[in-house]
Write a protein that holds these residues in place. Structure first.
Motif, short mmCIF file in Angstrom:
data_model
loop_
_atom_site.label_atom_id
_atom_site.label_comp_id
_atom_site.label_asym_id
_atom_site.label_seq_id
_atom_site.Cartn_x
_atom_site.Cartn_y
_atom_site.Cartn_z
N UNK A 1 4.75 18.08 6.87
CA UNK A 1 4.19 16.99 7.68
C UNK A 1 3.55 15.87 6.86
N UNK A 2 3.39 16.09 5.54
CA UNK A 2 2.79 15.02 4.74
C UNK A 2 3.91 14.09 4.27
N UNK A 3 4.47 13.37 5.21
CA UNK A 3 5.64 12.54 4.90
C UNK A 3 5.33 11.09 5.24
N UNK A 4 5.58 10.21 4.29
CA UNK A 4 5.45 8.77 4.59
C UNK A 4 6.71 8.08 4.09
N UNK A 5 6.96 6.93 4.65
CA UNK A 5 8.19 6.26 4.24
C UNK A 5 8.01 4.75 4.13
N UNK A 6 8.94 4.15 3.45
CA UNK A 6 9.07 2.69 3.46
C UNK A 6 10.56 2.42 3.61
N UNK A 7 10.89 1.48 4.48
CA UNK A 7 12.31 1.15 4.68
C UNK A 7 12.65 -0.05 3.81
N UNK A 8 13.82 -0.02 3.17
CA UNK A 8 14.19 -1.24 2.46
C UNK A 8 15.01 -2.15 3.35
N UNK A 9 15.49 -1.65 4.46
CA UNK A 9 16.10 -2.55 5.44
C UNK A 9 16.07 -1.87 6.79
N UNK B 1 0.81 -1.22 0.00
CA UNK B 1 0.00 0.00 0.00
C UNK B 1 0.84 1.26 0.00
N UNK B 2 2.14 1.14 -0.28
CA UNK B 2 3.00 2.33 -0.25
C UNK B 2 2.87 3.05 -1.58
N UNK B 3 2.33 4.25 -1.56
CA UNK B 3 2.17 5.00 -2.81
C UNK B 3 1.56 6.35 -2.50
N UNK B 4 1.47 7.23 -3.51
CA UNK B 4 0.90 8.56 -3.29
C UNK B 4 -0.54 8.45 -2.79
N UNK C 1 18.87 1.36 -3.28
CA UNK C 1 17.89 0.50 -3.94
C UNK C 1 16.46 0.91 -3.58
N UNK C 2 16.31 1.85 -2.66
CA UNK C 2 15.00 2.41 -2.32
C UNK C 2 14.35 3.12 -3.50
N UNK D 1 7.36 11.16 -0.14
CA UNK D 1 7.46 9.71 0.03
C UNK D 1 8.93 9.34 0.02
N UNK D 2 9.38 8.69 1.09
CA UNK D 2 10.80 8.36 1.20
C UNK D 2 10.96 6.85 1.25
N UNK D 3 11.87 6.32 0.46
CA UNK D 3 12.20 4.89 0.58
C UNK D 3 13.72 4.79 0.69
#
Ligand code: FES
Length: 395
Positions: free
Chosen positions: A270-278, A136-139, A167-168, A249-251
């Motif tokens: 403040x509209x910041x979301x992230x996904x970690x690759x590790x 579900x990671x997306x705009x 690689x993010x 959006x940060x990966x």
């Protein structure tokens, strides 16, 4: 209190109970469905760029593939040398508009479990067992962006700022295609070590020259010929093109995400979301107990990793916080989030792939032993089990 009020209270309590029960049932069925869905795809092209492996997958009979959304991933299933199941989620790099093939870009981690095996074993023409696209990671979907698109006034859309570390970049590439198609202002800030580590650098430069994409590649270890920015990207640089209104959006790695999120918050973004690759490996030693099984947090990137490393059989699937399969109940102890989860669980439950223990932890399965056992069977097929090809046109 009148008898009518008492009856109304009882009805309200019953409704709440039933609603929660139904939701719980849905959630459980969703988890089980997520775990069951597999497809077998043909690896028809394989390339290596530095320590990145690029895989192109298609249906063996040329059928269209299930549609993916920008930011989603596929999970690859394999086995280690001892025949134990291994699986990892890898972001889709290919443009989600087309359904003829999927492309994955996988970083070969020297100490990793699956990627060195993939690098060694994969060959063109081979069949791979994969999940359907998920995550579900997306705009975010917003009315403002939709109206701006319909009125063909892209400047009124919220600017999208994508930040990749190494690689993010992979889940962000389809988002760029999608944003450009919607004529939404989009900026990509891309941190890598060397020029060879910049995935699709030439294509991104071409896009930046022809479209409204702003592209800022930053190298931490550039060679002498690198004409661009070098060093480490800062929150001020990231915030500069989009300002407080932009969606970020940060990966990236846990360290980079934490630094940028803190910096962006200080700048009023403040509209910041992230996904970690590790996630970083734990440097603390805490006992983790599940029933009679024991594990220790030290050196592991999540509670799930610690349990699996100790041979504890627990259900899991995406290992990225998007399927809910790894949820366990906390009986006692504390843990903290290391991965952002897109899947909500009960108040006393955690997704074990997304948390690290911060004290001794006692865990239990969140539902009946029968369900847990069923999940285990699902997750641990016998090494000889063959997975059927699913005709997803009928699915
Ligand atoms: S394994 Fe999918 S959420 Fe943890």
């Amino acid at each position: 209190m009148s008898s009518t009020a008492v009856i109304l209270l009882i009805i309200a309590a019953l409704s709440l109970y039933l609603t929660y029960g139904i939701q719980d049932g849905w959630r459980r069925r969703y988890r089980q469905r997520q775990q069951k869905q597999r497809q077998q795809l043909e690896l028809y092209r394989l390339r290596r760029q530095g320590d990145i492996l690029k895989l192109w997958l298609r249906h063996p009979h040329g059928q269209l593939l299930p549609k993916a959304k920008p930011g989603q991933h596929l999970q690859l299933f394999s086995q280690d040398q001892q025949g134990q199941p291994l699986s990892r989620a890898y972001s889709l790099v290919s443009d989600c508009q087309q359904q003829r093939y999927y492309m994955l870009a996988i970083k070969i981690e020297a100490g990793g479990k699956l990627t060195p095996l993939l690098a060694e074993r994969l060959s063109q023409g081979q069949m791979l067992t994969c999940s359907y696209p998920k995550g579900h990671f997306g705009p975010a979907v917003s009315l403002q962006n939709l109206l701006a698109r319909l009125s063909q006034q892209p400047l009124k859309a919220t600017p999208l700022v994508l930040v990749a570390g190494g690689i993010g970049i992979t889940p962000l590439l389809p988002m760029i295609n999608s944003a450009l198609r919607q004529r939404r202002p989009v900026t990509l800030v891309y941190q890598a070590r060397r020029r060879i580590d910049l995935l699709q650098h030439r294509k991104l430069r071409r896009f930046a020259a022809k479209t409204q994409l702003q592209y800022l590649p930053v190298l931490s270890q550039p060679d002498g010929n690198w004409p661009g920015r070098h060093g480490r990207i800062t929150a001020a640089e990231v915030a500069q093109p989009g300002g407080k209104q932009a969606e970020y959006l940060i990966c990236a790695s846990a360290e980079m995400v934490l630094t940028l999120e803190q910096g962006l918050a200080d700048l009023g973004c403040h509209k910041v979301r992230h996904e970690l690759f590790s996630a970083a490996h734990s440097t603390q030693s805490f006992a983790i107990t599940l029933g009679t099984a024991q594990a220790n947090s030290l050196g592991h990137s999540s509670v799930l990793d610690a349990l699996l490393a100790s041979g504890v059989k627990v259900p899991y699937d995406c290992r990225g916080g998007s399927c809910g399969a790894c949820a366990l109940r906390i009986v006692s102890g504390d843990c903290s989030n290391v991965l952002q989860s897109e899947f909500s669980v009960g108040a006393d439950e955690v997704l074990t792939c997304c948390v690290q223990a911060t004290s001794a932890l006692q865990l239990a399965f969140p539902y009946g032993a029968a369900d847990a056992a069923a999940d285990e069977d699902e997750q641990y097929p016998s090494p000889s089990a063959t997975l059927p090809v699913i005709d997803y046109r009928q699915a």
